[in-house]
Design a protein around this motif. Structure first.
Motif, mmCIF file in Angstrom:
data_model
loop_
_atom_site.group_PDB
_atom_site.id
_atom_site.type_symbol
_atom_site.label_atom_id
_atom_site.label_comp_id
_atom_site.label_asym_id
_atom_site.label_seq_id
_atom_site.Cartn_x
_atom_site.Cartn_y
_atom_site.Cartn_z
ATOM 1 N N CYS A 179 0.820 -1.221 0.000
ATOM 2 C CA CYS A 179 0.000 0.000 0.000
ATOM 3 C C CYS A 179 0.851 1.267 0.000
ATOM 4 C CB CYS A 179 -0.926 0.004 1.214
ATOM 5 S SG CYS A 179 -0.039 0.117 2.788
ATOM 6 N N GLN A 223 7.619 0.793 -1.999
ATOM 7 C CA GLN A 223 6.686 -0.319 -1.742
ATOM 8 C C GLN A 223 5.502 -0.306 -2.706
ATOM 9 O OE1 GLN A 223 7.869 -2.656 0.741
ATOM 10 N NE2 GLN A 223 9.449 -1.255 0.019
ATOM 11 N N CYS A 269 3.905 2.992 4.573
ATOM 12 C CA CYS A 269 5.163 3.109 5.321
ATOM 13 C C CYS A 269 6.081 4.135 4.660
ATOM 14 C CB CYS A 269 5.846 1.748 5.424
ATOM 15 S SG CYS A 269 5.923 0.866 3.867
ATOM 16 N N CYS A 276 1.079 0.820 9.512
ATOM 17 C CA CYS A 276 1.010 -0.331 8.611
ATOM 18 C C CYS A 276 -0.276 -1.112 8.901
ATOM 19 C CB CYS A 276 2.226 -1.243 8.810
ATOM 20 S SG CYS A 276 2.088 -2.774 7.856
ATOM 21 N N PRO A 277 -1.123 -1.318 7.876
ATOM 22 C CA PRO A 277 -2.390 -2.009 8.130
ATOM 23 C C PRO A 277 -2.210 -3.457 8.556
ATOM 24 C CG PRO A 277 -2.094 -1.609 5.774
ATOM 25 C CD PRO A 277 -0.988 -0.885 6.479
ATOM 26 N N ARG A 285 13.320 -1.826 1.251
ATOM 27 C CA ARG A 285 13.004 -0.696 2.145
ATOM 28 C C ARG A 285 13.844 -0.773 3.420
ATOM 29 N NH1 ARG A 285 9.326 0.733 6.417
ATOM 30 N NH2 ARG A 285 8.234 -1.251 6.420
ATOM 31 N N LEU A 303 10.077 -5.327 0.005
ATOM 32 C CA LEU A 303 10.109 -5.078 1.449
ATOM 33 C C LEU A 303 11.550 -5.096 1.965
ATOM 34 C CD1 LEU A 303 7.662 -6.051 4.090
ATOM 35 C CD2 LEU A 303 9.995 -6.803 4.486
ATOM 36 N N ILE A 338 3.371 -4.703 10.115
ATOM 37 C CA ILE A 338 4.771 -5.062 9.832
ATOM 38 C C ILE A 338 5.656 -4.049 10.545
ATOM 39 C CG2 ILE A 338 6.507 -5.223 7.999
ATOM 40 C CD1 ILE A 338 4.189 -6.279 6.201
HETATM 41 S S1 SF4 Z 1 4.872 -2.778 4.968
HETATM 42 FE FE1 SF4 Z 1 2.769 -2.270 5.653
HETATM 43 S S2 SF4 Z 1 2.525 -0.083 5.199
HETATM 44 FE FE2 SF4 Z 1 4.306 -0.808 4.027
HETATM 45 S S3 SF4 Z 1 3.490 -1.367 2.009
HETATM 46 FE FE3 SF4 Z 1 3.477 -3.248 3.255
HETATM 47 S S4 SF4 Z 1 1.417 -3.296 4.169
HETATM 48 FE FE4 SF4 Z 1 1.707 -1.192 3.415
#
Ligand code: SF4
Ligand code: SF4
Length: 347
Positions: free
Chosen positions: A243, A279, A246, A330-331, A303, A300, A334
């Motif tokens: 999404c 992301q 973050c 973060c939904p 990042r 991920l 994480i």
């Molecule tokens: S780590 Fe969490 S906030 Fe970041 S892209 Fe993935 S789901 Fe979304």
């Protein structure tokens, strides 16, 4: 700590400070916005929330805005194309910046100075006025600023405040801080009792901030490298929704996209820069359709590596301030703090 550079500032003079700053700057401070706190322009009389949990968005929005027109173009009747840049906004004065966000501004500067040399961002940083503020307790459960070394950071503030309710003690860090302060209230040195209280509070403050990591941030590059093939990346990526929240809330994310929008007849248009994030699907796709990081695991991991390894190696500063925003928002919960803790076992 130079005692003669620490002044007592009655809280009731805050409006006078805002009024003084408002003659030169757009004054911005944390205010309550629904159930969150946000950085907003304030005037004398605006209720400023100096004791606040971290804002949803960090102050980088005032130096590298979420959307910014770089220039506009227009084709005249004679066929000549003229370009114009938007007028420069007044510089910003930020009131009440926590150590984590002060550190975020340092990272922003080190990135823009060392990589692309973006004067639009560094000029705004140079022209700004910043009042930092000490945190007495963690501002939210997800914060780990003490572990990342940003709890104590006072740079790049002009003035730095310790809040004692009716009185703030203000440390002068730059000459213009003293100048502005003297205009807002008579300069009155902190009393011996106030200094003793400050020393006492500073001695016990660390006890309020639990430690989460077993190693200093300087060990992160080695720890991450050793964990590059760990299953923790797949385990976290399985929950990631791509999404990009973050990225958006992070004080040290610097990536952007540039695109042009023009009228159908091509006679006028504008070039716009707006935030992007590693992301978000398609971020690493290049011409021809090749994607350098096509899987969520790669995205991920990138990042986390960017924050803990690439930024310190390339720009000299760890790219995570421990503000905790990406964890809180973060939904799927994480947590970069948990990931750092897991890879720390190999440091
Ligand atoms: S780590 Fe969490 S906030 Fe970041 S892209 Fe993935 S789901 Fe979304
Ligand atoms: S990576 Fe997360 S905790 Fe670290 S600075 Fe960015 S938002 Fe804050």
């Amino acid at each position: 700590m130079m005692e003669h550079e620490i002044y007592r500032f009655p809280r009731e003079r805050l409006d006078a400070l805002i009024e003084r700053l408002g003659r030169e700057y757009r004054v911005v401070a944390p205010v309550i916005k629904g159930v969150q706190h946000a950085w907003e322009e304030v005037r004398p009389g605006t209720p400023v929330a100096l004791e606040y949990p971290t804002t949803l968005l960090p102050p980088r929005q005032f130096f590298a805005p979420q959307r910014e027109v770089l220039y506009r173009y227009r084709k005249g009747d004679d066929g000549k194309v003229t370009f114009e840049t938007p007028p420069t906004e007044r510089p910003v004065a930020l009131l009440g910046v926590h150590g984590c966000d002060l550190t975020g501004l340092r990272v922003l500067r080190s990135f823009h100075e060392s990589s692309c040399g973006d004067r639009m961002v560094t000029d705004r940083l140079d022209q700004s006025f910043i009042l930092g503020i000490a945190c007495w307790v963690p501002c939210m459960a997800e914060a780990f600023c003490r572990d990342m070394g940003s709890l104590e950071n006072e740079i790049p503030a002009d003035l730095y405040a310790w809040d004692f309710g009716e009185v703030l003690l203000l440390k002068v860090l730059k000459a213009r801080g003293r100048e502005i302060l003297a205009d807002a209230a008579p300069l009155e040195a902190a009393t011996a009792d106030e200094m003793a209280l400050l020393r006492r509070r500073m001695r016990v403050r660390h006890e309020a901030f639990p430690t989460h990591l077993r190693f200093p941030p300087s060990k992160l590059p080695v720890a991450l490298e050793a964990a590059e093939s760990d299953i923790l990346w797949d385990a976290n990526a399985d929950r990631c929704l791509s999404c990009g929240r973050c990225n958006l809330v992070c004080p040290t994310c610097t990536c952007f996209d540039v695109h042009d929008t023009g009228s159908l007849d091509g006679s006028q248009g504008e070039r716009v820069r707006s935030w992007h994030g590693c992301q978000i699907p398609g971020f690493s796709r290049v011409a021809g359709g090749h994607d350098f990081r096509p899987t969520r695991t790669q995205q991920l991991r990138y990042r986390i590596f960017r924050k803990g390894k690439y930024m310190p190696e390339r720009y000299g500063m760890v790219g995570c301030t421990g503000c905790g925003r990406c964890i809180k928002h973060c939904p799927t919960h994480i947590s970069i703090r948990d990931i750092f803790r897991q890879v720390g076992g190999t440091a």
